[in-house]
Design a protein around this motif. Structure first.
Motif, PDB file in Angstrom:
ATOM      1  N   CYS A  22     -59.447   4.690 -25.117  1.00  0.00           N
ATOM      2  CA  CYS A  22     -58.247   5.272 -24.524  1.00  0.00           C
ATOM      3  C   CYS A  22     -58.213   4.918 -23.047  1.00  0.00           C
ATOM      4  CB  CYS A  22     -58.280   6.789 -24.724  1.00  0.00           C
ATOM      5  SG  CYS A  22     -56.862   7.615 -24.006  1.00  0.00           S
ATOM      6  N   ARG A  61     -57.280  -3.137 -25.319  1.00  0.00           N
ATOM      7  CA  ARG A  61     -56.545  -2.075 -24.658  1.00  0.00           C
ATOM      8  C   ARG A  61     -57.532  -1.260 -23.815  1.00  0.00           C
ATOM      9  NH1 ARG A  61     -53.999   2.947 -26.266  1.00  0.00           N
ATOM     10  NH2 ARG A  61     -55.229   3.683 -24.493  1.00  0.00           N
ATOM     11  N   CYS A  78     -56.857   2.007 -20.536  1.00  0.00           N
ATOM     12  CA  CYS A  78     -55.968   2.393 -19.440  1.00  0.00           C
ATOM     13  C   CYS A  78     -56.769   2.844 -18.235  1.00  0.00           C
ATOM     14  CB  CYS A  78     -55.021   3.499 -19.900  1.00  0.00           C
ATOM     15  SG  CYS A  78     -53.985   2.949 -21.273  1.00  0.00           S
ATOM     16  N   LYS A 125     -54.030   7.112 -16.489  1.00  0.00           N
ATOM     17  CA  LYS A 125     -53.830   7.906 -17.698  1.00  0.00           C
ATOM     18  C   LYS A 125     -52.804   9.006 -17.473  1.00  0.00           C
ATOM     19  CE  LYS A 125     -55.226   7.706 -20.929  1.00  0.00           C
ATOM     20  NZ  LYS A 125     -54.670   6.798 -21.982  1.00  0.00           N
ATOM     21  N   PRO A 126     -51.757   9.047 -18.288  1.00  0.00           N
ATOM     22  CA  PRO A 126     -50.819  10.174 -18.199  1.00  0.00           C
ATOM     23  C   PRO A 126     -51.409  11.373 -18.947  1.00  0.00           C
ATOM     24  CG  PRO A 126     -50.114   8.611 -19.885  1.00  0.00           C
ATOM     25  CD  PRO A 126     -51.423   8.107 -19.360  1.00  0.00           C
ATOM     26  N   GLU A 131     -51.853   0.520 -19.213  1.00  0.00           N
ATOM     27  CA  GLU A 131     -50.656   1.322 -18.894  1.00  0.00           C
ATOM     28  C   GLU A 131     -50.310   1.312 -17.414  1.00  0.00           C
ATOM     29  OE1 GLU A 131     -50.323   4.933 -21.029  1.00  0.00           O
ATOM     30  OE2 GLU A 131     -48.676   5.684 -19.808  1.00  0.00           O
ATOM     31  N   GLN A 170     -48.195  -1.547 -20.578  1.00  0.00           N
ATOM     32  CA  GLN A 170     -47.878  -0.461 -21.508  1.00  0.00           C
ATOM     33  C   GLN A 170     -47.087   0.605 -20.769  1.00  0.00           C
ATOM     34  OE1 GLN A 170     -51.039   0.969 -24.053  1.00  0.00           O
ATOM     35  NE2 GLN A 170     -50.422   3.093 -23.783  1.00  0.00           N
ATOM     36  N   GLY A 174     -46.015   4.367 -21.557  1.00  0.00           N
ATOM     37  CA  GLY A 174     -46.412   5.398 -22.512  1.00  0.00           C
ATOM     38  C   GLY A 174     -45.260   6.294 -22.915  1.00  0.00           C
ATOM     39  N   SER A 175     -45.525   7.083 -23.954  1.00  0.00           N
ATOM     40  CA  SER A 175     -44.511   7.985 -24.527  1.00  0.00           C
ATOM     41  C   SER A 175     -43.854   8.857 -23.480  1.00  0.00           C
ATOM     42  CB  SER A 175     -45.183   8.920 -25.525  1.00  0.00           C
ATOM     43  OG  SER A 175     -45.551   8.190 -26.632  1.00  0.00           O
ATOM     44  N   ARG A 176     -44.684   9.387 -22.596  1.00  0.00           N
ATOM     45  CA  ARG A 176     -44.152  10.335 -21.608  1.00  0.00           C
ATOM     46  C   ARG A 176     -43.255   9.660 -20.579  1.00  0.00           C
ATOM     47  NH1 ARG A 176     -48.674  11.147 -23.706  1.00  0.00           N
ATOM     48  NH2 ARG A 176     -49.385  13.178 -24.426  1.00  0.00           N
ATOM     49  N   LYS A 220     -43.956   2.445 -25.825  1.00  0.00           N
ATOM     50  CA  LYS A 220     -44.285   3.455 -26.828  1.00  0.00           C
ATOM     51  C   LYS A 220     -43.114   4.418 -26.997  1.00  0.00           C
ATOM     52  CE  LYS A 220     -48.629   4.174 -27.590  1.00  0.00           C
ATOM     53  NZ  LYS A 220     -49.997   4.751 -27.512  1.00  0.00           N
ATOM     54  N   ASP A 268     -49.327   2.636 -33.725  1.00  0.00           N
ATOM     55  CA  ASP A 268     -50.536   3.248 -33.158  1.00  0.00           C
ATOM     56  C   ASP A 268     -50.839   4.504 -33.971  1.00  0.00           C
ATOM     57  OD1 ASP A 268     -52.215   4.993 -31.792  1.00  0.00           O
ATOM     58  OD2 ASP A 268     -51.141   4.905 -29.904  1.00  0.00           O
ATOM     59  N   HIS A 280     -52.873   7.957 -31.872  1.00  0.00           N
ATOM     60  CA  HIS A 280     -52.195   9.078 -31.213  1.00  0.00           C
ATOM     61  C   HIS A 280     -51.354   9.886 -32.191  1.00  0.00           C
ATOM     62  CE1 HIS A 280     -53.440   6.692 -27.760  1.00  0.00           C
ATOM     63  NE2 HIS A 280     -53.501   7.843 -27.140  1.00  0.00           N
TER      64      HIS A 280
HETATM   65  C1  PEP Z   1     -52.347   5.812 -24.839  1.00  0.00           C
HETATM   66  O1  PEP Z   1     -52.002   4.816 -25.489  1.00  0.00           O
HETATM   67  O2  PEP Z   1     -53.490   5.989 -24.390  1.00  0.00           O
HETATM   68  C2  PEP Z   1     -51.362   6.915 -24.630  1.00  0.00           C
HETATM   69  C3  PEP Z   1     -51.474   7.751 -23.615  1.00  0.00           C
HETATM   70  O3  PEP Z   1     -50.441   6.951 -25.592  1.00  0.00           O
HETATM   71  P1  PEP Z   1     -49.059   7.757 -25.692  1.00  0.00           P
HETATM   72  O4  PEP Z   1     -48.267   7.376 -24.480  1.00  0.00           O
HETATM   73  O5  PEP Z   1     -48.490   7.247 -26.983  1.00  0.00           O
HETATM   74  O6  PEP Z   1     -49.394   9.229 -25.744  1.00  0.00           O
END
Ligand code: PEP
Ligand code: MN
Length: 267
Positions: free
Chosen positions: A33, A55, A57, A60-61, A93, A111, A113-115, A136, A198, A201
């Motif tokens: 991760c 991959r 990151c 990290k979010p 990311e 990348q 991310g979802s957020r 994502k 993925d 997650h």
């Molecule tokens: C990730 O890929 O580590 C991640 C934080 O994913 P997501 O944005 O899908 O939560």
């Protein structure tokens, strides 16, 4: 030739480094991760397993501010070294528009991310970098909202976008998210962009990852993104869902000889 087969053959291909995504054989993107101090050694072991793209990151979010936020610039130095030692491309990311130049200088793919799926300024600046963007799905985003986010990147003239389904939030508490595999065939009808899955997650639990990988391949995903760590329980981030490298090995094996004819017919 049927319309479904033709639409798959016409699909666009996005290159991450020299690895084509969307051109037939599904690719495996794997790694921890978060980038951790042993990232370079981990990357070398991932290469030996046959992983196509690394991959990991550095930024990290995290939902909570007191959680580990990533190694930041020091992590990017490890990404650079991992890339140099393995020869593999890396996806990592980027969380903020002002960090795009820093991350783009070391990454082969950005990348988002979802957020951040609807962080429109980030989408534009990432697009302007000219690098491929792995976008994502936001965990409450519809397919149309996701495609509209991709259009922000494409509007910059950068059509190198890969869509990544990573689970959506539902009423079900026994999995971290609910993996929406309908995304793959539905997006085939709506876009030429490659679609990867993925399961890490989505599931939130390592035991569920291999079966969900098989399911993603069965619906015709162009690739898998899987979290893996040499000592999963010690992972600094998302430990419960990390596969060991021994568990990742068979998944890499399935993909190496994946029958292209099956992929092309599954659209
Ligand atoms: C990730 O890929 O580590 C991640 C934080 O994913 P997501 O944005 O899908 O939560
Ligand atoms: Mn993670």
């Amino acid at each position: 030739m049927s319309a479904a087969v033709l639409s798959r053959l016409n699909k666009s291909t996005v290159r991450i480094g020299d690895v084509p995504v969307g051109s037939g054989r599904p690719v495996l993107i794997a790694g921890p991760c978060a980038v951790e101090p042993d990232y370079v050694e981990t990357a070398e072991r991932l290469r030996l397993l046959g992983v196509d793209i690394l991959r990991g990151c550095a930024f990290k979010p995290r939902t909570r501010p007191d959680s580990f936020q990533g190694m930041g610039a020091a992590g990017l130095e490890l990404v650079t070294e991992a890339r140099r030692r393995t020869g593999l491309p890396v996806v990592t990311e980027v969380m903020a528009p002002e960090d795009v130049p820093l991350v783009a200088a070391v990454a082969d793919c950005l990348q988002i991310g979802s957020r951040n799926m609807q962080n429109f300024r980030l989408l534009v600046i990432a697009g302007e970098s000219g690098l491929p963007v792995l976008l994502k799905r936001g965990f409450s985003a519809t397919y149309d909202e996701w495609l509209a986010a991709a259009a922000y990147v494409e509007q910059t003239g950068n059509h190198q976008v890969i869509l990544c389904e990573r689970g959506i939030r539902t009423f079900e508490p026994r999995t971290r998210n609910t993996l929406d595999l309908s995304a793959v065939p539905v997006l085939r009808e709506l876009t030429d962009l490659p679609v990867i899955v993925d399961p890490s997650h989505a599931a939130g639990r390592a035991a569920l990852v291999p079966p969900l990988c098989r399911a993603a391949l069965a619906v015709g995903a162009d690739g898998l993104m899987v979290e893996a760590h040499p000592r999963p329980r010690e992972s600094w981030c998302d430990a419960e869902q990390a596969l060991s490298l021994e568990e990742l090995g068979p998944i890499a094996g399935w993909l190496q000889d994946y029958p292209t004819a099956v992929v092309r017919r599954s659209g």
